[in-house]
Write a protein that holds these residues in place. Structure first.
Motif, mmCIF file in Angstrom:
data_model
loop_
_atom_site.group_PDB
_atom_site.id
_atom_site.type_symbol
_atom_site.label_atom_id
_atom_site.label_comp_id
_atom_site.label_asym_id
_atom_site.label_seq_id
_atom_site.Cartn_x
_atom_site.Cartn_y
_atom_site.Cartn_z
ATOM 1 N N GLU A 167 14.348 0.261 -11.816
ATOM 2 C CA GLU A 167 13.437 0.109 -12.955
ATOM 3 C C GLU A 167 12.969 -1.325 -13.045
ATOM 4 O O GLU A 167 13.763 -2.251 -12.984
ATOM 5 C CB GLU A 167 14.133 0.520 -14.251
ATOM 6 C CG GLU A 167 14.319 2.002 -14.365
ATOM 7 C CD GLU A 167 14.529 2.455 -15.798
ATOM 8 O OE1 GLU A 167 13.818 1.968 -16.693
ATOM 9 O OE2 GLU A 167 15.409 3.296 -16.001
ATOM 10 N N GLY A 197 6.592 12.799 -15.031
ATOM 11 C CA GLY A 197 6.753 11.471 -15.596
ATOM 12 C C GLY A 197 5.513 10.922 -16.260
ATOM 13 O O GLY A 197 5.482 9.764 -16.679
ATOM 14 N N TYR A 230 5.313 13.004 -10.413
ATOM 15 C CA TYR A 230 4.340 12.217 -11.170
ATOM 16 C C TYR A 230 3.898 12.969 -12.427
ATOM 17 O O TYR A 230 3.726 12.383 -13.486
ATOM 18 C CB TYR A 230 3.121 11.877 -10.323
ATOM 19 C CG TYR A 230 3.415 10.991 -9.118
ATOM 20 C CD1 TYR A 230 4.605 10.265 -9.022
ATOM 21 C CD2 TYR A 230 2.514 10.891 -8.081
ATOM 22 C CE1 TYR A 230 4.871 9.477 -7.926
ATOM 23 C CE2 TYR A 230 2.783 10.080 -6.978
ATOM 24 C CZ TYR A 230 3.962 9.376 -6.906
ATOM 25 O OH TYR A 230 4.225 8.582 -5.824
ATOM 26 N N ILE A 271 5.279 5.688 -12.017
ATOM 27 C CA ILE A 271 6.394 6.238 -11.244
ATOM 28 C C ILE A 271 6.035 6.286 -9.760
ATOM 29 O O ILE A 271 4.923 6.685 -9.399
ATOM 30 C CB ILE A 271 6.757 7.643 -11.752
ATOM 31 C CG1 ILE A 271 7.281 7.531 -13.167
ATOM 32 C CG2 ILE A 271 7.768 8.312 -10.836
ATOM 33 C CD1 ILE A 271 7.688 8.828 -13.781
#
Length: 76
Positions: free
Chosen positions: A25, A63, A60, A70
């Motif tokens: 992240e 998210g 994708y 992402i």
């Protein structure tokens, strides 16, 4: 999201115990690094990358509600 990727990939491969998803992240992006057994790379990528593209499309879409971009990387 990690569980979603594992759920999609494990039925495709011969060595599901080798499927591993790592998460990196950063400020504006999340990178999921998918690693599989080297004998399963062809199954995960597919002809002309079609399977990999389909997996990325699902990830994708799942998210899209997040504020971060992402990415899905596939490695041995």
């Amino acid at each position: 999201m990690k569980e979603l990727i594992e759920t999609i990939v494990k039925p495709l491969v011969d060595f599901p115990e080798d499927v591993q998803v790592d998460v990196l992240e950063e400020d504006h992006r999340v990178t999921y690094q998918l690693s599989v057994n080297k004998n399963d790379m062809g199954k995960v990528i597919g002809k002309q990358g079609r399977v990999a593209k389909a997996i990325r499309t699902v990830v994708y879409a799942a998210g899209s509600s997040q504020q971060k971009k992402i990415f899905l990387e596939i490695s041995e």
